[in-house]
Design a protein around this motif. Structure first.
Motif, PDB file in Angstrom:
ATOM      1  N   SER A  47       0.903  -1.177   0.137  1.00  0.00           N
ATOM      2  CA  SER A  47      -0.018   0.169   0.190  1.00  0.00           C
ATOM      3  C   SER A  47       0.750   1.345  -0.067  1.00  0.00           C
ATOM      4  CB  SER A  47      -0.924   0.020   1.336  1.00  0.00           C
ATOM      5  OG  SER A  47      -1.529   1.341   1.288  1.00  0.00           O
ATOM      6  N   SER A  49       3.988   1.766  -0.999  1.00  0.00           N
ATOM      7  CA  SER A  49       4.606   1.955  -2.461  1.00  0.00           C
ATOM      8  C   SER A  49       3.535   2.364  -3.565  1.00  0.00           C
ATOM      9  CB  SER A  49       5.506   0.886  -2.831  1.00  0.00           C
ATOM     10  OG  SER A  49       4.339  -0.115  -2.940  1.00  0.00           O
ATOM     11  N   TYR A  50       2.412   2.150  -3.405  1.00  0.00           N
ATOM     12  CA  TYR A  50       1.318   2.375  -4.117  1.00  0.00           C
ATOM     13  C   TYR A  50       0.939   3.945  -4.096  1.00  0.00           C
ATOM     14  CZ  TYR A  50      -3.205   3.384  -6.565  1.00  0.00           C
ATOM     15  OH  TYR A  50      -4.320   3.780  -7.135  1.00  0.00           O
ATOM     16  N   VAL A  51       0.895   4.343  -2.886  1.00  0.00           N
ATOM     17  CA  VAL A  51       0.487   5.779  -2.589  1.00  0.00           C
ATOM     18  C   VAL A  51       1.718   6.684  -2.842  1.00  0.00           C
ATOM     19  CG1 VAL A  51      -0.045   7.429  -0.617  1.00  0.00           C
ATOM     20  CG2 VAL A  51      -0.988   5.050  -0.495  1.00  0.00           C
ATOM     21  N   HIS A  53       3.499   6.119  -5.078  1.00  0.00           N
ATOM     22  CA  HIS A  53       3.522   6.145  -6.688  1.00  0.00           C
ATOM     23  C   HIS A  53       2.492   7.100  -7.112  1.00  0.00           C
ATOM     24  CE1 HIS A  53       3.367   4.680 -10.805  1.00  0.00           C
ATOM     25  NE2 HIS A  53       1.986   4.190 -10.617  1.00  0.00           N
ATOM     26  N   VAL A  54       1.423   7.201  -6.601  1.00  0.00           N
ATOM     27  CA  VAL A  54       0.190   8.097  -7.020  1.00  0.00           C
ATOM     28  C   VAL A  54       0.721   9.421  -6.858  1.00  0.00           C
ATOM     29  CG1 VAL A  54      -1.845   9.118  -6.215  1.00  0.00           C
ATOM     30  CG2 VAL A  54      -1.523   6.649  -6.373  1.00  0.00           C
ATOM     31  N   TYR A  55       1.629  10.007  -5.706  1.00  0.00           N
ATOM     32  CA  TYR A  55       2.024  11.310  -5.528  1.00  0.00           C
ATOM     33  C   TYR A  55       3.040  11.669  -6.694  1.00  0.00           C
ATOM     34  CZ  TYR A  55      -0.933  11.676  -1.251  1.00  0.00           C
ATOM     35  OH  TYR A  55      -1.737  11.708  -0.653  1.00  0.00           O
ATOM     36  N   GLU A  56       4.194  10.803  -6.672  1.00  0.00           N
ATOM     37  CA  GLU A  56       5.146  10.980  -7.323  1.00  0.00           C
ATOM     38  C   GLU A  56       4.924  11.107  -8.860  1.00  0.00           C
ATOM     39  OE1 GLU A  56       8.351   8.111  -6.998  1.00  0.00           O
ATOM     40  OE2 GLU A  56       8.944   8.828  -5.200  1.00  0.00           O
ATOM     41  N   THR A  57       3.959  10.670  -9.414  1.00  0.00           N
ATOM     42  CA  THR A  57       3.453  10.915 -10.515  1.00  0.00           C
ATOM     43  C   THR A  57       2.536  12.219 -11.169  1.00  0.00           C
ATOM     44  OG1 THR A  57       1.649   9.323 -10.421  1.00  0.00           O
ATOM     45  CG2 THR A  57       3.459   8.692 -11.361  1.00  0.00           C
ATOM     46  N   ARG A  58       2.331  12.912  -9.943  1.00  0.00           N
ATOM     47  CA  ARG A  58       1.425  13.872 -10.146  1.00  0.00           C
ATOM     48  C   ARG A  58       1.788  15.381  -9.383  1.00  0.00           C
ATOM     49  NH1 ARG A  58      -1.437   9.485 -10.047  1.00  0.00           N
ATOM     50  NH2 ARG A  58      -2.438   8.978 -11.900  1.00  0.00           N
ATOM     51  N   ARG A  62       9.767  14.736  -5.057  1.00  0.00           N
ATOM     52  CA  ARG A  62       9.870  13.331  -4.900  1.00  0.00           C
ATOM     53  C   ARG A  62      10.801  13.120  -3.818  1.00  0.00           C
ATOM     54  NH1 ARG A  62      12.279  12.978 -10.454  1.00  0.00           N
ATOM     55  NH2 ARG A  62      13.974  14.553 -10.051  1.00  0.00           N
ATOM     56  N   SER A  69      12.759   4.783  -3.031  1.00  0.00           N
ATOM     57  CA  SER A  69      12.304   5.744  -4.153  1.00  0.00           C
ATOM     58  C   SER A  69      13.231   5.350  -5.295  1.00  0.00           C
ATOM     59  CB  SER A  69      12.217   7.305  -3.797  1.00  0.00           C
ATOM     60  OG  SER A  69      12.045   8.006  -4.739  1.00  0.00           O
ATOM     61  N   GLY A  71      13.353   6.773  -7.651  1.00  0.00           N
ATOM     62  CA  GLY A  71      13.182   8.101  -8.581  1.00  0.00           C
ATOM     63  C   GLY A  71      11.810   7.924  -9.477  1.00  0.00           C
ATOM     64  N   CYS A  72      11.676   9.128 -10.175  1.00  0.00           N
ATOM     65  CA  CYS A  72      10.445   8.978 -10.914  1.00  0.00           C
ATOM     66  C   CYS A  72      10.657   9.507 -12.321  1.00  0.00           C
ATOM     67  CB  CYS A  72       9.464   9.939 -10.323  1.00  0.00           C
ATOM     68  SG  CYS A  72       7.974  10.429 -10.933  1.00  0.00           S
TER      69      CYS A  72
ATOM     70  N   ALA B   4       2.569   9.741 -16.350  1.00  0.00           N
ATOM     71  CA  ALA B   4       3.961   9.686 -15.596  1.00  0.00           C
ATOM     72  C   ALA B   4       4.033   8.253 -15.274  1.00  0.00           C
ATOM     73  CB  ALA B   4       3.967  10.710 -14.715  1.00  0.00           C
ATOM     74  N   ILE B   5       5.453   8.097 -15.060  1.00  0.00           N
ATOM     75  CA  ILE B   5       5.896   6.740 -14.721  1.00  0.00           C
ATOM     76  C   ILE B   5       6.601   6.936 -13.260  1.00  0.00           C
ATOM     77  CG2 ILE B   5       7.507   4.955 -15.211  1.00  0.00           C
ATOM     78  CD1 ILE B   5       6.795   6.002 -18.132  1.00  0.00           C
ATOM     79  N   ALA B   6       6.538   6.085 -12.398  1.00  0.00           N
ATOM     80  CA  ALA B   6       7.324   5.851 -11.355  1.00  0.00           C
ATOM     81  C   ALA B   6       7.702   4.437 -11.124  1.00  0.00           C
ATOM     82  CB  ALA B   6       6.958   6.663 -10.205  1.00  0.00           C
ATOM     83  N   LEU B   8       7.920   1.610  -8.479  1.00  0.00           N
ATOM     84  CA  LEU B   8       7.651   1.438  -7.079  1.00  0.00           C
ATOM     85  C   LEU B   8       7.741   0.017  -6.632  1.00  0.00           C
ATOM     86  CD1 LEU B   8       3.787   0.910  -6.981  1.00  0.00           C
ATOM     87  CD2 LEU B   8       4.769   0.670  -9.047  1.00  0.00           C
ATOM     88  N   ARG B 158      19.254   7.894 -13.951  1.00  0.00           N
ATOM     89  CA  ARG B 158      18.758   8.399 -12.786  1.00  0.00           C
ATOM     90  C   ARG B 158      19.571   7.665 -11.653  1.00  0.00           C
ATOM     91  NH1 ARG B 158      14.289   6.839 -13.543  1.00  0.00           N
ATOM     92  NH2 ARG B 158      13.626   8.602 -14.670  1.00  0.00           N
ATOM     93  N   VAL B 160      19.778   7.686  -7.218  1.00  0.00           N
ATOM     94  CA  VAL B 160      19.272   8.191  -6.030  1.00  0.00           C
ATOM     95  C   VAL B 160      20.115   7.970  -4.878  1.00  0.00           C
ATOM     96  CG1 VAL B 160      17.128   8.105  -4.865  1.00  0.00           C
ATOM     97  CG2 VAL B 160      16.807   7.651  -7.211  1.00  0.00           C
ATOM     98  N   ARG B 241       8.059  17.396   4.911  1.00  0.00           N
ATOM     99  CA  ARG B 241       9.029  17.408   3.903  1.00  0.00           C
ATOM    100  C   ARG B 241       9.252  18.680   3.067  1.00  0.00           C
ATOM    101  NH1 ARG B 241       8.420  13.789  -1.452  1.00  0.00           N
ATOM    102  NH2 ARG B 241       6.577  15.321  -2.059  1.00  0.00           N
ATOM    103  N   GLU B 301       2.292  18.968 -13.822  1.00  0.00           N
ATOM    104  CA  GLU B 301       3.108  18.668 -12.514  1.00  0.00           C
ATOM    105  C   GLU B 301       4.288  19.596 -12.127  1.00  0.00           C
ATOM    106  OE1 GLU B 301       2.395  16.234 -14.938  1.00  0.00           O
ATOM    107  OE2 GLU B 301       0.410  15.867 -13.697  1.00  0.00           O
ATOM    108  N   GLN B 369      -7.794   1.595  -2.534  1.00  0.00           N
ATOM    109  CA  GLN B 369      -7.099   0.177  -2.394  1.00  0.00           C
ATOM    110  C   GLN B 369      -7.755  -0.892  -1.675  1.00  0.00           C
ATOM    111  OE1 GLN B 369      -2.812   1.297  -0.808  1.00  0.00           O
ATOM    112  NE2 GLN B 369      -4.077   3.339  -0.696  1.00  0.00           N
TER     113      GLN B 369
END
Lengths: 75, 376
Positions: A47, A49-51, A53-58, A62, A69, A71-72, B4-6, B8, B158, B160, B241, B301, B369
């Motif tokens: 869960s 890691s999914y959350v 992912h949702v934030y990093e893409t929008r 990051r 991470s 990275g994105c 966009a791609i991440a 995960l 990339r 990190v 953060r 974004e 979820q």
């Protein structure tokens, strides 16, 4: 960027080099409250890691989420 | 790659609070769904973790995004589309004394984008296990393609660097500090996205041209967090953060949350998250003219924007007779509502207005979820 990172690593590890065993101010048998699942911020990695992912893409920011991470590639 | 791609599925070890041991064996099966701004992304996710000889652990994961997009970018400059992104991940952990070594790989693929990432981290418990320090490094290799253009092929690399410190402060309080630095190099923009500029010759008052990003980007984020377990088994947590990069994006993210366990079976949680950012210095919703500057972006974004999340979660733990091979199981439902507000990205679905007078864009997203977890 790598130099500041290396400097920080040195600073962080210096106390370890100079210290012997530290007497724990919270004994192992006093940590029951900390071992409760409600204290685990990564209780369900699938869960969290999914959350992330949702934030990093929008969003434009990051990292520093405490999890992994990669990275994105947010192009 | 139009979305966009991440990466995960890097399968980090979940450090248990009790030191000198790896996390328990478990399997998770999840259905996830994101629905907002004309975009629906849903699919399954699977994560399995197994220990061997209490010193080694292997983690494997699979994740699928099924995307159906009629986002504002798509409806104003392209056509709605559907696509899939699949990701596989594999991780290895080795525990030696108070040190955990972790190696992970993940590979993500869709029609016009490939991303491969390798990661290594080392975690050390110290000061009688009051402190856990983790250092991590990840390296990613991406390939960018463009639909309908066989000749188009670009790369992006990339790196990190990360530090994570977790500290037991009192019998009820854990605090943490994280720092990540991400450097990227290569083709960092989208081969599809356009920027708009004032064009008196156009009936709408503006025209489009391809976006153009710098070939490098370096950003760092630092986060502070705390979690406190109150009597009657409820915990509060808070996290802040700060993020900054050399594209001049500056972001602040704050989260507070409440987690309540009761009857040894239920966990209820609620959280609120606020994110705000200043946009990249080469971003504009409307450039004064074509080729106004070296770098051009109209990716929302990268704009000045904010988001708010209201999240709720419910977990129920049970032992089912027909699942005897599992020590315990849980079903979990999490629901987030995210509101995105853009301060410099206009809604071009409104026509007949002067260029630059369109209303600012905003949208709500629903994130669901639903997952089953089993420990064995």
């Amino acid at each position: 960027m790598r130099r500041p990172l290396a400097a920080l690593l040195i600073v962080l590890t210096l106390p370890v080099a100079g210290c012997g065993r530290v007497e724990p101010w919270v004994k192992p048998y006093e940590r029951a409250q900390l071992e409760d699942p409600i204290m685990d911020r990564d209780r369900d990695p699938v869960s969290s890691s999914y959350v992330r992912h949702v934030y990093e893409t929008r969003e434009g920011a990051r990292g520093a989420t405490g999890g992994v991470s990669g990275g994105c590639g947010c192009n | 790659m139009r979305h966009a791609i991440a990466t995960l599925l890097l399968l980090a070890p979940a450090p248990p609070i009790a030191a000198d041991m790896l996390a328990d064996d478990r399997a998770d099966v999840m259905y996830h769904r994101y629905d907002g701004g004309g975009v629906t992304v849903d699919g399954p996710s699977l994560l399995v973790r197994k220990k061997f000889a209490e010193q080694y652990a292997v983690t494997a994961g699979y994740y699928l995004d099924m995307v159906s997009s009629a986002s504002i970018d798509v409806v104003t400059t392209a056509s709605p589309y559907s696509e899939e992104r699949s990701e596989y991940g594999l991780g290895f952990e080795y525990l030696r004394g108070k040190t955990t070594y972790d190696l992970g790989f993940s590979s993500s693929k869709e029609d016009d984008y490939e991303a491969n990432t390798a990661r290594f981290s080392i975690s050390q418990d110290m000061f009688s296990d009051l402190t856990t320090v983790s250092l991590s490094f990840a390296r990613g290799w991406d390939k960018v393609y463009r639909q309908g253009d066989e000749a188009f092929s670009e790369k992006a690399d990339r790196r990190v660097y990360g530090i994570d410190i977790s500290q037991i402060a009192t019998r009820r309080l854990i605090v943490g500090l994280s720092w990540d630095t991400v450097t990227e190099e290569g083709y960092l923009n989208s081969p599809y996205r356009s920027v708009r500029y004032l064009d008196p010759a156009s009936a709408s008052g503006y025209s489009y041209e391809p976006e153009r990003y710098p070939g490098t980007r370096t950003g760092s984020a630092v986060a502070l967090r705390a979690r406190y377990n109150f009597p009657y088994r409820f915990a509060l947590h808070g996290e802040y953060r700060y993020y900054a990069d050399d594209w001049d994006i500056r972001a602040h993210t704050l989260e507070v949350g409440y987690t309540h366990g009761f009857a040894d079976r239920w966990i209820v949680e609620a959280r609120y998250r606020y994110h705000t950012q200043e946009g990249a210095d080469f971003y504009s919703d409307l450039f004064p003219r074509s080729n106004f500057q070296d770098y051009l972006a109209r990716d929302k974004e990268l704009s000045t924007m904010s988001s708010q999340t209201f999240g709720f979660g419910l977990s129920y733990e049970f032992a089912a007779p027909w699942l005897r091979f599992l020590e315990r199981s849980s079903v979990n439902l999490k629901y987030d509502v995210i509101r995105y507000d853009y301060d410099d990205f206009r809604d071009l679905r409104y026509t007949g207005l002067e260029a630059g007078d369109e209303p600012l864009y905003f949208f709500d997203a629903n994130v669901v979820q639903l997952y089953f977890s089993g420990w064995f």
